[in-house]
Motif scaffolding. Structure first.
Motif, PDB file in Angstrom:
ATOM      1  N   LEU A   1     -37.664 -42.159 -76.167  1.00  0.00           N
ATOM      2  CA  LEU A   1     -37.566 -41.584 -74.827  1.00  0.00           C
ATOM      3  C   LEU A   1     -38.895 -41.815 -74.133  1.00  0.00           C
ATOM      4  CD1 LEU A   1     -35.754 -39.899 -72.942  1.00  0.00           C
ATOM      5  CD2 LEU A   1     -36.690 -37.854 -74.017  1.00  0.00           C
ATOM      6  N   THR A   2     -38.867 -42.579 -73.034  1.00  0.00           N
ATOM      7  CA  THR A   2     -40.108 -42.883 -72.321  1.00  0.00           C
ATOM      8  C   THR A   2     -39.886 -42.648 -70.829  1.00  0.00           C
ATOM      9  OG1 THR A   2     -39.481 -45.194 -72.027  1.00  0.00           O
ATOM     10  CG2 THR A   2     -40.820 -44.696 -73.952  1.00  0.00           C
ATOM     11  N   GLY A   3     -40.991 -42.633 -70.087  1.00  0.00           N
ATOM     12  CA  GLY A   3     -40.889 -42.457 -68.643  1.00  0.00           C
ATOM     13  C   GLY A   3     -41.114 -41.015 -68.251  1.00  0.00           C
ATOM     14  N   PRO A   4     -41.360 -40.792 -66.946  1.00  0.00           N
ATOM     15  CA  PRO A   4     -41.735 -39.455 -66.482  1.00  0.00           C
ATOM     16  C   PRO A   4     -40.640 -38.415 -66.707  1.00  0.00           C
ATOM     17  CG  PRO A   4     -41.907 -41.111 -64.706  1.00  0.00           C
ATOM     18  CD  PRO A   4     -41.314 -41.802 -65.882  1.00  0.00           C
ATOM     19  N   GLU A   5     -41.040 -37.262 -67.202  1.00  0.00           N
ATOM     20  CA  GLU A   5     -40.087 -36.155 -67.358  1.00  0.00           C
ATOM     21  C   GLU A   5     -39.522 -35.793 -65.996  1.00  0.00           C
ATOM     22  OE1 GLU A   5     -40.899 -32.306 -69.490  1.00  0.00           O
ATOM     23  OE2 GLU A   5     -42.074 -33.726 -70.722  1.00  0.00           O
ATOM     24  N   GLY A   6     -38.235 -35.583 -65.934  1.00  0.00           N
ATOM     25  CA  GLY A   6     -37.604 -35.196 -64.665  1.00  0.00           C
ATOM     26  C   GLY A   6     -37.174 -36.385 -63.822  1.00  0.00           C
TER      27      GLY A   6
ATOM     28  N   ILE B   1     -33.577 -54.184 -78.619  1.00  0.00           N
ATOM     29  CA  ILE B   1     -33.093 -55.214 -77.667  1.00  0.00           C
ATOM     30  C   ILE B   1     -33.357 -54.811 -76.219  1.00  0.00           C
ATOM     31  CG2 ILE B   1     -31.325 -56.108 -79.219  1.00  0.00           C
ATOM     32  CD1 ILE B   1     -29.236 -54.631 -77.406  1.00  0.00           C
ATOM     33  N   TRP B   2     -33.678 -53.530 -75.989  1.00  0.00           N
ATOM     34  CA  TRP B   2     -33.889 -53.056 -74.613  1.00  0.00           C
ATOM     35  C   TRP B   2     -35.353 -52.993 -74.226  1.00  0.00           C
ATOM     36  CZ3 TRP B   2     -29.496 -53.330 -72.224  1.00  0.00           C
ATOM     37  CH2 TRP B   2     -28.304 -53.011 -72.868  1.00  0.00           C
ATOM     38  N   ASP B   3     -36.258 -53.281 -75.157  1.00  0.00           N
ATOM     39  CA  ASP B   3     -37.684 -53.008 -74.903  1.00  0.00           C
ATOM     40  C   ASP B   3     -38.199 -53.669 -73.624  1.00  0.00           C
ATOM     41  OD1 ASP B   3     -37.776 -51.449 -77.120  1.00  0.00           O
ATOM     42  OD2 ASP B   3     -38.993 -52.805 -78.336  1.00  0.00           O
ATOM     43  N   ALA B   4     -37.878 -54.958 -73.435  1.00  0.00           N
ATOM     44  CA  ALA B   4     -38.430 -55.670 -72.276  1.00  0.00           C
ATOM     45  C   ALA B   4     -37.883 -55.074 -70.974  1.00  0.00           C
ATOM     46  CB  ALA B   4     -38.093 -57.154 -72.360  1.00  0.00           C
ATOM     47  N   LEU B   5     -36.620 -54.690 -71.004  1.00  0.00           N
ATOM     48  CA  LEU B   5     -36.014 -54.106 -69.810  1.00  0.00           C
ATOM     49  C   LEU B   5     -36.616 -52.731 -69.524  1.00  0.00           C
ATOM     50  CD1 LEU B   5     -33.756 -55.031 -67.889  1.00  0.00           C
ATOM     51  CD2 LEU B   5     -32.159 -53.706 -69.264  1.00  0.00           C
ATOM     52  N   ILE B   6     -36.756 -51.949 -70.575  1.00  0.00           N
ATOM     53  CA  ILE B   6     -37.304 -50.597 -70.409  1.00  0.00           C
ATOM     54  C   ILE B   6     -38.735 -50.671 -69.861  1.00  0.00           C
ATOM     55  CG2 ILE B   6     -38.088 -48.566 -71.723  1.00  0.00           C
ATOM     56  CD1 ILE B   6     -35.443 -48.795 -73.315  1.00  0.00           C
ATOM     57  N   ALA B   7     -39.483 -51.692 -70.271  1.00  0.00           N
ATOM     58  CA  ALA B   7     -40.864 -51.835 -69.772  1.00  0.00           C
ATOM     59  C   ALA B   7     -40.893 -51.959 -68.249  1.00  0.00           C
ATOM     60  CB  ALA B   7     -41.532 -53.044 -70.417  1.00  0.00           C
ATOM     61  N   THR B   8     -39.825 -52.509 -67.669  1.00  0.00           N
ATOM     62  CA  THR B   8     -39.833 -52.667 -66.207  1.00  0.00           C
ATOM     63  C   THR B   8     -39.322 -51.410 -65.484  1.00  0.00           C
ATOM     64  OG1 THR B   8     -37.609 -53.601 -65.949  1.00  0.00           O
ATOM     65  CG2 THR B   8     -39.382 -55.153 -66.460  1.00  0.00           C
ATOM     66  N   PHE B   9     -38.724 -50.471 -66.207  1.00  0.00           N
ATOM     67  CA  PHE B   9     -38.144 -49.295 -65.551  1.00  0.00           C
ATOM     68  C   PHE B   9     -38.867 -47.987 -65.875  1.00  0.00           C
ATOM     69  CE2 PHE B   9     -34.262 -52.008 -65.310  1.00  0.00           C
ATOM     70  CZ  PHE B   9     -34.033 -51.884 -63.946  1.00  0.00           C
ATOM     71  N   SER B  10     -39.704 -47.996 -66.927  1.00  0.00           N
ATOM     72  CA  SER B  10     -40.164 -46.695 -67.446  1.00  0.00           C
ATOM     73  C   SER B  10     -41.264 -46.063 -66.597  1.00  0.00           C
ATOM     74  CB  SER B  10     -40.593 -46.811 -68.910  1.00  0.00           C
ATOM     75  OG  SER B  10     -41.611 -47.753 -69.008  1.00  0.00           O
ATOM     76  N   ASP B  11     -41.709 -46.750 -65.534  1.00  0.00           N
ATOM     77  CA  ASP B  11     -42.669 -46.066 -64.648  1.00  0.00           C
ATOM     78  C   ASP B  11     -41.954 -45.085 -63.716  1.00  0.00           C
ATOM     79  OD1 ASP B  11     -41.380 -48.162 -63.340  1.00  0.00           O
ATOM     80  OD2 ASP B  11     -43.041 -48.470 -61.937  1.00  0.00           O
ATOM     81  N   ARG B  12     -40.630 -45.305 -63.481  1.00  0.00           N
ATOM     82  CA  ARG B  12     -39.937 -44.441 -62.515  1.00  0.00           C
ATOM     83  C   ARG B  12     -38.603 -43.894 -62.992  1.00  0.00           C
ATOM     84  NH1 ARG B  12     -39.650 -49.605 -61.902  1.00  0.00           N
ATOM     85  NH2 ARG B  12     -37.953 -50.670 -60.816  1.00  0.00           N
ATOM     86  N   PHE B  13     -38.233 -44.226 -64.218  1.00  0.00           N
ATOM     87  CA  PHE B  13     -36.999 -43.672 -64.793  1.00  0.00           C
ATOM     88  C   PHE B  13     -37.314 -43.076 -66.161  1.00  0.00           C
ATOM     89  CE2 PHE B  13     -35.361 -46.853 -61.831  1.00  0.00           C
ATOM     90  CZ  PHE B  13     -34.288 -46.199 -61.253  1.00  0.00           C
ATOM     91  N   ARG B  14     -36.558 -42.073 -66.560  1.00  0.00           N
ATOM     92  CA  ARG B  14     -36.631 -41.529 -67.918  1.00  0.00           C
ATOM     93  C   ARG B  14     -35.696 -42.398 -68.756  1.00  0.00           C
ATOM     94  NH1 ARG B  14     -40.009 -38.399 -70.771  1.00  0.00           N
ATOM     95  NH2 ARG B  14     -39.062 -36.580 -71.759  1.00  0.00           N
ATOM     96  N   CYS B  15     -36.235 -43.192 -69.670  1.00  0.00           N
ATOM     97  CA  CYS B  15     -35.434 -44.203 -70.376  1.00  0.00           C
ATOM     98  C   CYS B  15     -35.158 -43.768 -71.816  1.00  0.00           C
ATOM     99  CB  CYS B  15     -36.183 -45.536 -70.397  1.00  0.00           C
ATOM    100  SG  CYS B  15     -36.397 -46.231 -68.747  1.00  0.00           S
ATOM    101  N   LEU B  16     -33.896 -43.611 -72.140  1.00  0.00           N
ATOM    102  CA  LEU B  16     -33.487 -43.259 -73.505  1.00  0.00           C
ATOM    103  C   LEU B  16     -32.787 -44.454 -74.141  1.00  0.00           C
ATOM    104  CD1 LEU B  16     -32.847 -41.249 -75.850  1.00  0.00           C
ATOM    105  CD2 LEU B  16     -30.724 -40.718 -74.624  1.00  0.00           C
ATOM    106  N   SER B  17     -33.294 -44.891 -75.282  1.00  0.00           N
ATOM    107  CA  SER B  17     -32.556 -45.875 -76.082  1.00  0.00           C
ATOM    108  C   SER B  17     -32.442 -45.290 -77.485  1.00  0.00           C
ATOM    109  CB  SER B  17     -33.276 -47.228 -76.097  1.00  0.00           C
ATOM    110  OG  SER B  17     -34.613 -47.079 -76.519  1.00  0.00           O
ATOM    111  N   TYR B  18     -31.449 -45.729 -78.226  1.00  0.00           N
ATOM    112  CA  TYR B  18     -31.269 -45.182 -79.575  1.00  0.00           C
ATOM    113  C   TYR B  18     -30.553 -46.204 -80.438  1.00  0.00           C
ATOM    114  CZ  TYR B  18     -26.315 -44.163 -78.502  1.00  0.00           C
ATOM    115  OH  TYR B  18     -24.986 -44.270 -78.175  1.00  0.00           O
TER     116      TYR B  18
END
Ligand SMILES: O=C(O)CC1=CCC(=O)O1
Length: 263
Positions: free
Chosen positions: A15-20, A36-53
């Motif tokens: 779970l990465t990215g700003p709380e809330g 498999i989502w790491d590269a995509l999450i890197a582009t979104f985790s500054d403004r989305f709360r990103c959950l992968s599992y």
């Protein structure tokens, strides 16, 4: 701790990215894990709360015995969302991950603000094909399947020009628990949401790859039974666009979320 037990099954998550911030929930495909989502999450985790599992049977999560049903996967995902207090989010799934995303939108529409369905369909393959894979995985393990699976996952261009990445993702596949893999194939054998997905009301982006041998464009097009869905085809890309071309996939998702007013 990035582990949680849902009804006895240990699940590994990140779970990465700003709380809330608005949640993005990523669901992986057969024979892969959350990486498999790491590269995509890197582009979104500054403004989305990103959950992968790692869905059950894969990665660091438990691989319980017995065939897994779609409901097993949905119980895991809903349990994880409850545990992390993520009430509603955009669910992004690839292949069986996209099938799980469709299932969640049907079973718990209040939890799904929007859907991104990559290289998936309401029904994938046929019972005989999955039965053969289950038999091979249970009796011989995954080694004999590795090369054909890489051909289904990745475009010829990726396989020719990115040999180290190909070798790394092949390792990931081979390190998947064969019983967890087989038990997950049972979900694919037994799931057909074709009669149901027209009931989905979440804004939906559907993405196909024109070099995808596992979910060819015409199969993925079946997802367009979801009313108002947007269908995009990425040229030269195989079954896992988040690995082959994360920037192109990120652009599509970003545009879609803006349009759907979630970005
Ligand atoms: O054929 C494959 O291995 C690819 C695949 C089918 C379902 C899924 O999740 O991945």
């Amino acid at each position: 701790m990035p582990f949680v037990r849902i009804s006895g099954t240990l699940l590994h998550y990140r779970l990465t990215g700003p709380e809330g911030a608005p949640p993005l929930v990523f669901v992986n495909s057969l024979g892969t894990d959350a990486r498999i989502w790491d590269a995509l999450i890197a582009t979104f985790s500054d403004r989305f709360r990103c959950l992968s599992y790692d869905k059950r049977g894969h990665g660091l999560s438990d691989a319980p015995e017995g065939d897994y049903t779609l409901d097993d996967h949905l119980n895991d995902l809903e349990g994880l969302l409850d545990e992390l207090r993520l009430d509603e989010g955009t669910v992004i799934g690839v292949s069986i991950g996209g099938l799980i995303a469709q299932g969640l939108a049907l079973r718990a529409p209040h939890r799904v603000a929007a859907l991104v369905l990559c290289c998936t369909a309401p029904r994938m393959g046929d019972a005989a094909m999955w039965a053969a894979r289950i038999e091979t995985a249970r009796s011989k393990g995954l080694e004999s399947m590795a090369d054909p699976v890489m051909e289904r996952w990745f475009s010829p261009d990726f396989r020719r020009h990115r040999p180290d990445e190909l070798a790394g993702w092949r390792n990931l596949f081979l390190r998947t628990n064969p019983l967890g893999y087989a038990n997950t194939c049972a979900t694919l054998r037994d799931t057909d949401l074709g009669a149901d997905i027209a009931q989905i009301r979440a804004p939906t982006l559907i993405v196909a790859g024109d070099a995808d041998l596992a979910a060819p464009v015409e199969l993925v097009r079946n997802c367009t039974a979801i009313p108002g869905s947007r269908f995009e085809v990425l040229d030269g890309i195989g079954h896992i666009p988040s690995i082959e071309q994360p920037a192109r996939l990120a652009d599509l998702i970003q545009d879609f979320l803006k349009e759907a007013d979630h970005g």
